[in-house]
Design an enzyme around this catalytic site. Structure first.
Site, mmCIF file in Angstrom:
data_model
loop_
_atom_site.group_PDB
_atom_site.id
_atom_site.type_symbol
_atom_site.label_atom_id
_atom_site.label_comp_id
_atom_site.label_asym_id
_atom_site.label_seq_id
_atom_site.Cartn_x
_atom_site.Cartn_y
_atom_site.Cartn_z
ATOM 1 N N HIS A 130 -0.379 4.497 0.098
ATOM 2 C CA HIS A 130 -1.107 5.685 0.579
ATOM 3 C C HIS A 130 -0.432 6.277 1.822
ATOM 4 O O HIS A 130 -0.741 5.904 2.945
ATOM 5 C CB HIS A 130 -2.555 5.333 0.902
ATOM 6 C CG HIS A 130 -3.343 4.934 -0.304
ATOM 7 N ND1 HIS A 130 -3.465 3.629 -0.692
ATOM 8 C CD2 HIS A 130 -4.037 5.669 -1.199
ATOM 9 C CE1 HIS A 130 -4.209 3.575 -1.796
ATOM 10 N NE2 HIS A 130 -4.568 4.796 -2.121
ATOM 11 N N ASP A 173 0.830 -1.202 0.000
ATOM 12 C CA ASP A 173 0.000 0.000 0.000
ATOM 13 C C ASP A 173 0.870 1.261 0.000
ATOM 14 O O ASP A 173 1.743 1.403 0.852
ATOM 15 C CB ASP A 173 -0.880 -0.046 1.272
ATOM 16 C CG ASP A 173 -1.988 0.984 1.260
ATOM 17 O OD1 ASP A 173 -1.953 1.885 0.403
ATOM 18 O OD2 ASP A 173 -2.877 0.884 2.122
#
Lengths: 500, 148
Positions: free
Chosen positions: B19, B17
């Site tokens: 983000h 991920d």
């Protein structure tokens, strides 16, 4: 399977430069690449070129994009991808029939993006067994050429591969051979925005491969759509930064022989600044391509719905979807990448995704032929963007002694080029944007980027006003407040009732 | 920056991920509140959280997950901690933890059963975390003292 092996081999053969990969060397690179996974052997470039030529023009992204530019239209394109063939077919069917999508998407899953095709295979098997998607996209390499063509044959619109990755070599080969006619991704933009340890040099090398591949198709008479994602980290990316990266990636692609290269900019959600940004991008990319001797590269600009945090409330989100269509059309973009009212909640269902397309389409319709050209604020914004881009890009090119690849890597290392909120270790990420009181995105802290003094002063003055009016200390808190702003609840954005 | 060390924290975004934005904002806010923050950034494997916690003698690990695959990435996380001798370490998680639209209470209980002391839904602001974190760390330290 590791991509590192491939790039290591490359770096032994070929030091980083912008130079076009010689044909013989490229064919050898292709053999090595395609040998990495079983379906790589299925790629036959001549056969694939013949398949593309037999397709109706309406299914060619390049044809549809050129038509949009010629007629002043703004195409709609969503994102989306599910694990199994049936689910993905159903999705594209709904996006075309119910959503009236002009361009259809195929988003790949995270395993495919990281070239973990073995894990993607397991995820695909599990998804088929359970009848629901356990992958967050379509594992196009595992499905392979024949199944992709089954989808291509079923739809009536072009398909673009959306594979947020710094490693496009295998997905690019399979997507294009499968009859997809567009591929989104570029060496600088995706490496700085989607990876942590991956070097910008290796990202550039990987996309030089893909761009060289697109050029090889062109030699065989097939014009493919290549596209660059300058939305970057999607978090308050100010126009000039997106455009700088767009120009650098476009120059790199042009050196490999690409003649059709789209550029994506994220909307800042201020129609004047977005319009100025789109117009400046169109001009600057051509300006720098011409300077480098590339006079025949077609560069349509796409405008992307807000890429930052969205409101959870569907009514609020729907306003942003419609407005996003309007902004793209008013700004003169020839494509809009759409979101839906589910954005804050997760991956949308095919129905919500299709709804977002129609909302955007209505926004485009309502924009008609309206323009901000001539508006004093538009002129000022465009001039500032142009000055900033030229000042910094000229420095980047100087750092590479005219070589874009060398200049870009040196500039990122020195912080002369920077991307806000980047996860990549090769990117200093010192630059800090924030929104001013009128809704324009401004540069709060330039980090080490050599912005012109005059524009920097203007940015700071505007932000000081916001700090004063909102009672926020001038500093990073302004940037953080701007990250959340558009996702806030209505009650926080506007007092209710207004008269109280 | 406060002079009192309220605790050592390891933060990061787990799995594949990228983000990073919310995690960076949170890490900064926690530092301002007087915590010492070891920030591992995006794309961090579970084992790296645990290694960092051992090296820094951390009071808590704060895991972010924003892409829906947190359930897979966090499977066995508490066991990893226990095996590494961190059986009492405080574990928080926050973000978009699962795929699709599932009731938050169910998600919270699922992650509690996986060994996370607290789970925070989308939209959580740093101040929501700092308040309870200070109390939780103080409670853990008091327990440890009593135990010793």
């Amino acid at each position: 399977m590791g991509n590192a092996t491939i790039t290591d081999q490359d770096s032994q053969i070929r030091p980083l430069s912008q130079d076009k990969i010689p044909r013989d060397e490229f064919l050898k690179m292709r053999d090595e690449n395609l040998a990495r996974w079983s379906c790589g052997g299925d790629v036959d470039l001549d056969e694939a070129a013949a398949y593309h030529k037999a397709m109706v023009p309406e299914k060619h992204h390049a044809h549809v994009s050129r038509h949009a530019v010629a007629t002043g239209a703004c195409l709609t394109q969503p994102r989306g991808g599910f694990a199994t063939l049936d689910m993905h077919k159903d999705l594209l069917q709904k996006l075309e029939v119910d959503g009236l999508a002009d361009i259809l998407p195929t988003t790949t899953d995270s395993y495919t993006r990281n070239e973990r095709f073995g894990q993607a295979a397991d995820g695909l098997t599990a998804s088929e067994a359970k009848g629901r998607s356990l992958l967050n996209g379509f594992p196009l390499v595992n499905h392979g050429i024949d199944r992709i063509r089954e989808i291509v044959d079923q739809v009536n619109r072009p398909i673009i591969a959306l594979t947020g990755t710094a490693m496009p070599r295998m997905t690019g080969e399979i997507a294009y051979a499968g009859g997809m006619t567009g591929y989104l991704g570029s060496g600088i933009a995706y490496t700085t925005s989607y990876t942590k340890e991956f070097s910008i040099a290796d990202g550039i090398r990987n996309y030089q491969y893909l761009d060289r591949l697109a050029a090889l198709y062109l030699e065989k008479g097939v014009e493919l759509h290549r596209r660059q994602p300058s939305f970057l980290t999607g978090t308050n990316v100010t126009p000039s930064i997106g455009i700088m990266v767009a120009v650098l990636d476009a120059l790199l692609a042009a050196e490999q022989g690409v003649k059709h290269y789209g550029l994506e900019l994220t909307q800042v959600m201020h129609p004047i600044q977005d319009a100025a940004s789109i117009a400046a991008c169109k001009d600057l990319v051509q300006e720098y391509l011409h300077r480098a001797g590339h006079k025949d590269v077609f560069t349509p600009v796409s405008s992307l719905h807000w890429m930052g945090a969205w409101p959870a409330n569907r009514a609020q989100a729907s306003a942003m979807v419609v407005y996003g269509g309007f902004i793209a059309k008013v700004g003169g973009a020839h494509n809009v990448t759409t979101k839906s009212t589910s954005e804050a909640l997760g991956i949308p269902t095919p129905e919500y995704n299709a709804e977002g397309l129609v909302m955007s389409r209505m926004g485009i319709y309502l924009a008609r032929d309206f323009t901000f050209e001539g508006h004093p604020e538009y002129q000022l914004e465009k001039e500032m963007i142009e000055l900033e881009v030229r000042t910094i890009l000229d420095k980047v090119l100087e750092m590479g002694n005219g070589d874009v690849a060398k200049g870009a890597t040196a500039a990122f290392e020195a912080g002369v080029m920077d991307v806000p909120w980047s996860p990549n270790r090769g990117c200093q990420s010192l630059i800090m944007p924030a929104r001013d009181d009128k809704g324009y995105l401004r540069i709060l802290d330039p980090g080490k980027m050599p912005f012109p003094k005059d524009t920097l002063r203007y940015h700071r003055d505007q932000l000081q006003q916001r700090a004063d009016n909102k009672g926020i200390t001038f500093g990073p808190d302004l940037a953080i407040d701007s990250v959340y702003e558009l996702s806030e609840e209505m009650a926080k954005l506007m007092p209710y009732p207004l008269a109280s | 920056m406060s002079e009192v060390n309220k605790g050592v924290l390891v933060t990061g975004v787990i799995g594949s991920d990228t983000h990073i934005v919310g995690n960076r904002i949170l890490s900064r806010a926690l530092e301002q509140e007087g915590f010492r923050v070891v920030s591992l950034g995006a794309l961090t494997p579970a084992a790296e959280f645990v290694e960092a916690a051992i090296e820094t003698n951390a009071d808590a690990i704060l895991v972010s997950s924003l892409y829906g695959q947190g359930e897979l990435d966090c499977d066995g996380f508490r066991d990893l901690c226990t095996e590494a001798g961190l059986s009492d370490i405080l574990l928080y998680i926050g973000g978009y933890l699962v795929v699709g639209d599932q009731p938050w209470e169910e998600v919270r209980i699922r992650f509690r059963d996986m060994g996370f002391d607290r789970a925070f839904p989308p939209g959580t602001r740093p101040s929501d975390v700092t308040n309870v974190l200070e109390q939780d760390i103080a409670a853990r330290r008091a327990d440890a003292k009593q135990g010793a």
